[in-house]
Design a protein around this motif. Structure first.
Motif, PDB file in Angstrom:
ATOM      1  N   LEU A  10       0.833  -1.202   0.000  1.00  0.00           N
ATOM      2  CA  LEU A  10       0.000   0.000   0.000  1.00  0.00           C
ATOM      3  C   LEU A  10       0.867   1.252   0.000  1.00  0.00           C
ATOM      4  O   LEU A  10       0.634   2.190  -0.791  1.00  0.00           O
ATOM      5  N   LEU A  11       1.865   1.276   0.887  1.00  0.00           N
ATOM      6  CA  LEU A  11       2.765   2.440   0.922  1.00  0.00           C
ATOM      7  C   LEU A  11       3.526   2.583  -0.389  1.00  0.00           C
ATOM      8  O   LEU A  11       3.721   3.698  -0.886  1.00  0.00           O
ATOM      9  N   SER A  13       2.516   1.657  -3.348  1.00  0.00           N
ATOM     10  CA  SER A  13       1.585   2.148  -4.372  1.00  0.00           C
ATOM     11  C   SER A  13       1.285   3.624  -4.181  1.00  0.00           C
ATOM     12  O   SER A  13       1.252   4.400  -5.153  1.00  0.00           O
ATOM     13  N   LEU A  14       1.054   4.049  -2.921  1.00  0.00           N
ATOM     14  CA  LEU A  14       0.750   5.457  -2.660  1.00  0.00           C
ATOM     15  C   LEU A  14       1.935   6.344  -3.010  1.00  0.00           C
ATOM     16  O   LEU A  14       1.773   7.407  -3.625  1.00  0.00           O
ATOM     17  N   PHE A  15       3.120   5.905  -2.618  1.00  0.00           N
ATOM     18  CA  PHE A  15       4.307   6.706  -2.932  1.00  0.00           C
ATOM     19  C   PHE A  15       4.533   6.759  -4.436  1.00  0.00           C
ATOM     20  O   PHE A  15       4.888   7.816  -4.985  1.00  0.00           O
ATOM     21  N   LEU A  17       2.232   6.579  -6.680  1.00  0.00           N
ATOM     22  CA  LEU A  17       1.199   7.466  -7.213  1.00  0.00           C
ATOM     23  C   LEU A  17       1.587   8.926  -7.026  1.00  0.00           C
ATOM     24  O   LEU A  17       1.427   9.754  -7.936  1.00  0.00           O
ATOM     25  N   VAL A  18       2.112   9.254  -5.839  1.00  0.00           N
ATOM     26  CA  VAL A  18       2.531  10.638  -5.570  1.00  0.00           C
ATOM     27  C   VAL A  18       3.677  11.037  -6.484  1.00  0.00           C
ATOM     28  O   VAL A  18       3.676  12.128  -7.074  1.00  0.00           O
TER      29      VAL A  18
END
Length: 639
Positions: A10-11, A13-15, A17-18
């Motif tokens: 999750l981290l 993927s979020l990073f 994405l950012v």
């Protein structure tokens, strides 16, 4: 997928994405800025070039006009310049191919910049002199955009790697209490109860760890309660309160188990009338204290000769069961027994060699409990009648070989692997088939087949146990016995192999290179566990680590705690044959049930042994045992 991987993904993927969003914003903003910059430059160049060309156009000086355009064009920022003279329609054109250094061609082929073109009319007053058209060269835009995005990508990549590495370390540290809790939960599920877990700093996990610690403590207490219940029932039903020795009921059950399996040895019955003299002189309290001290001395002195069962079966009568020994060792045991009794008689103030008698009955051939008890009692009565300290029941059976002859025959048989095998199926109680087969060995000496009960005492006496076990294990593979059936094959290990470090190393090397090791089972006698738990633990770890299985034989026979089960973690236990004769109406049934519950509570398979008929087996149905073994399904020859 583990919780760690889920959070980590999750981290990640979020990073990602950012970073992608920031990269996209940076790219579009840079592209827009460079486009506007090229448009502004193009406007300025068009205006400047128009002013510079006006005098040359008015004078009709073509060479001067061309020179001025070349000055501007050679800067490389323009793809095409076209000049059309209005007077005669003459057209001049300058072209610069799109070739950009230090920028990949694939990046240029993306066509990130649209064609920027500026058209203007050069005038002099009201007079139109020429038409000027300038097309911007995209090289500057591509070069700058590639440089900026390359640097941005490098920075983002470094930040991404640092962030992911930091997140991994951080998650590992944050989830460490949860990982420890998971391992603790696995141990609890496997009935391994260690110390309580320390409370973590994470608020959400504190209550969970507290609950697990409480559950572990309760389960540990439950197992200890079952173990204590077994000890209490043994003390209540099978122990003589005055001497602390086993009682008559225990001796009879051990005789049943001993006579139902191949073995050798003798039964001693001793009548100590001098204890009655102590009673009459000093009272029952002194008598009981004398009995207790006598029992301690008997256990201490006699067990140095050979392990034995010493029991008080009546007020002044004791029984001694010696198993797996030869004739000479029985004689040595008898001499030590007489000497120990005389020492205690002297301490009590009585005359040595008086007021006691011993009857000895040696096991020969096939015998029942009533047979050997009758022989020992007849020998005791004969000693009392003749006023002797002992009488040995006469037997017509002669020793097959002397000790040295046994040594030669057994050493030759082991070296040349002369043993023959039989196996006995161990069947599931629910009728689902065979769970494993136990291997028995026989030895052909001359024209006579010798069973294990005849030569095994000499194997132990001559310290040939490790060599025999190596021989049998190697022979199993050489004869491909594991390929004859799908069921695992159980091999009984001798006492010597349990504590022999060289055998441990050999077995570890052998199992590591052997095929189908998962079909091998090794059985360890419970007496060996109590005598050397540390060595048994090392041996069991070797067996388990190599993928084989092991079990405890004669389970429940010994007096003592069963807490060793938590450390050894056997795959199965074989209930001692003495429990096969339990009856619901007898006190032994409570002990049998409690012993089975101890093993079942640790998720260990329980196999009942000594089953001769279906009526016996039916009594175990409600106890939820897993499998049974006995002459209800007798041993079979291996063809």
């Amino acid at each position: 997928m583990t919780l760690f991987r889920q959070i980590y993904s999750l981290l990640f993927s979020l990073f990602l994405l950012v970073v992608a969003s920031l990269g996209y914003v940076q790219f579009t903003e840079t592209q827009s800025f460079l486009t506007k910059q090229m448009e502004s430059d193009l406007n300025n160049a068009s205006t400047s070039l128009g002013l510079m060309l006006t005098p040359a156009l008015e004078a009709g000086d073509t060479v001067a006009a061309e020179t001025l355009v070349n000055v501007i064009f050679e800067g490389g920022y323009y793809n095409n310049i076209k000049l059309i003279w209005m007077v005669d329609g003459k057209q001049q054109e300058w072209n610069n191919p799109i070739k950009i250094d230090d920028v990949p061609q694939w990046f240029i082929n993306l066509n990130l910049f649209k064609t920027i073109k500026k058209e203007s009319t050069i005038t002099s007053g009201w007079l139109q002199l020429a038409q000027l058209e300038i097309t911007a060269h995209p090289g500057f835009g591509y070069h700058e955009l590639w440089r900026i995005m390359s640097n941005t990508l490098i920075v983002f990549s470094l930040l991404f790697l640092v962030a992911i590495f930091t997140a991994r370390l951080g998650l590992t540290w944050i989830l460490k209490p949860l990982n420890a809790l998971s391992e603790h939960a696995k141990k609890i599920a496997a009935r391994q109860f260690g110390p309580d877990m320390p409370l973590p700093s994470t608020t959400e996990l504190k209550d969970l760890v507290t609950a697990f610690n409480s559950m572990s403590a309760q389960l540990k207490h439950l197992f200890q309660s079952l173990d204590e219940e077994v000890g209490s029932l043994r003390k209540k039903n099978l122990t003589d309160p005055a001497s602390g020795l086993p009682n008559r009921q225990y001796v009879v059950s051990r005789l049943n188990g001993w006579l139902s399996e191949p073995s050798s040895g003798a039964l001693f019955l001793a009548k100590l009338d001098w204890l009655e003299e102590v009673h009459s002189k000093y009272g029952y309290q002194v008598r009981d204290e004398t009995i207790r001290l006598l029992a301690e001395k008997l256990v201490q002195q006699l067990n140095e000769i050979t392990p034995s069962v010493i029991a008080r079966i009546a007020a002044f009568e004791f029984a001694f069961l010696v198993t797996d020994v030869e004739h000479d060792q029985i004689s040595k045991y008898l001499q030590t027994l007489i000497r120990t009794i005389n020492q205690e008689i002297s301490k009590a103030g009585c005359k040595p060699n008086e007021n006691f008698a011993i009857g000895v009955a040696e096991r020969v051939g096939q015998m029942k409990v009533s047979d050997i008890l009758a022989q020992a009692d007849n020998a005791l009565q004969k000693a009392l009648k003749d006023n002797k300290t002992f009488h040995w029941f006469e037997t017509t059976e002669q020793q097959i070989f002397t000790r040295e002859q046994w040594r030669d025959n057994l050493s030759h048989a082991i070296s040349n692997k002369k043993f023959k095998f039989r196996w006995q199926p161990i069947q599931f109680c629910n009728g689902d088939g065979v769970t494993q087969r136990e291997l028995y060995c026989q030895l052909e000496l001359g024209d006579k087949l010798t069973h294990a009960g005849q030569f095994m005492p000499y194997i132990e006496l001559l310290s040939l146990g490790s060599l025999l076990d190596k021989c049998l294990i190697e022979t199993v593979y050489e004869q491909k016995l594991l390929e004859r059936n799908y069921e695992p094959l159980a091999i009984n290990l001798t006492h010597q192999s349990l504590s022999d470090s060289q055998f441990h190393q050999w077995l570890n090397h052998f199992l590591r290179n052997a095929p189908q090791v998962e079909r091998m089972c090794f059985e360890i006698p419970e007496a060996g566990v109590y005598s050397d738990l540390e060595s048994c633990t090392r041996l069991c770890n070797i067996i388990r680590d190599n993928g084989a299985k092991f079990g405890i034989d004669h389970f429940g026979r010994q007096f003592g705690s069963m807490s060793y089960l938590q450390g050894l973690r056997p795959s199965y236990v074989k209930l001692d044959q003495s429990f096969a004769y339990y009856d619901e109406a007898s006190h032994n049934s409570e002990l049998c049930r409690a012993i089975i519950n101890v093993a079942k509570g640790l998720d260990i398979q329980v196999i009942v042994t000594g089953i001769q008929e279906k009526a016996q087996l039916e009594r175990f149905n409600e106890l939820k045992t897993d499998a049974y073994q006995g002459f209800i399904a007798p041993p079979e020859n291996i063809e």
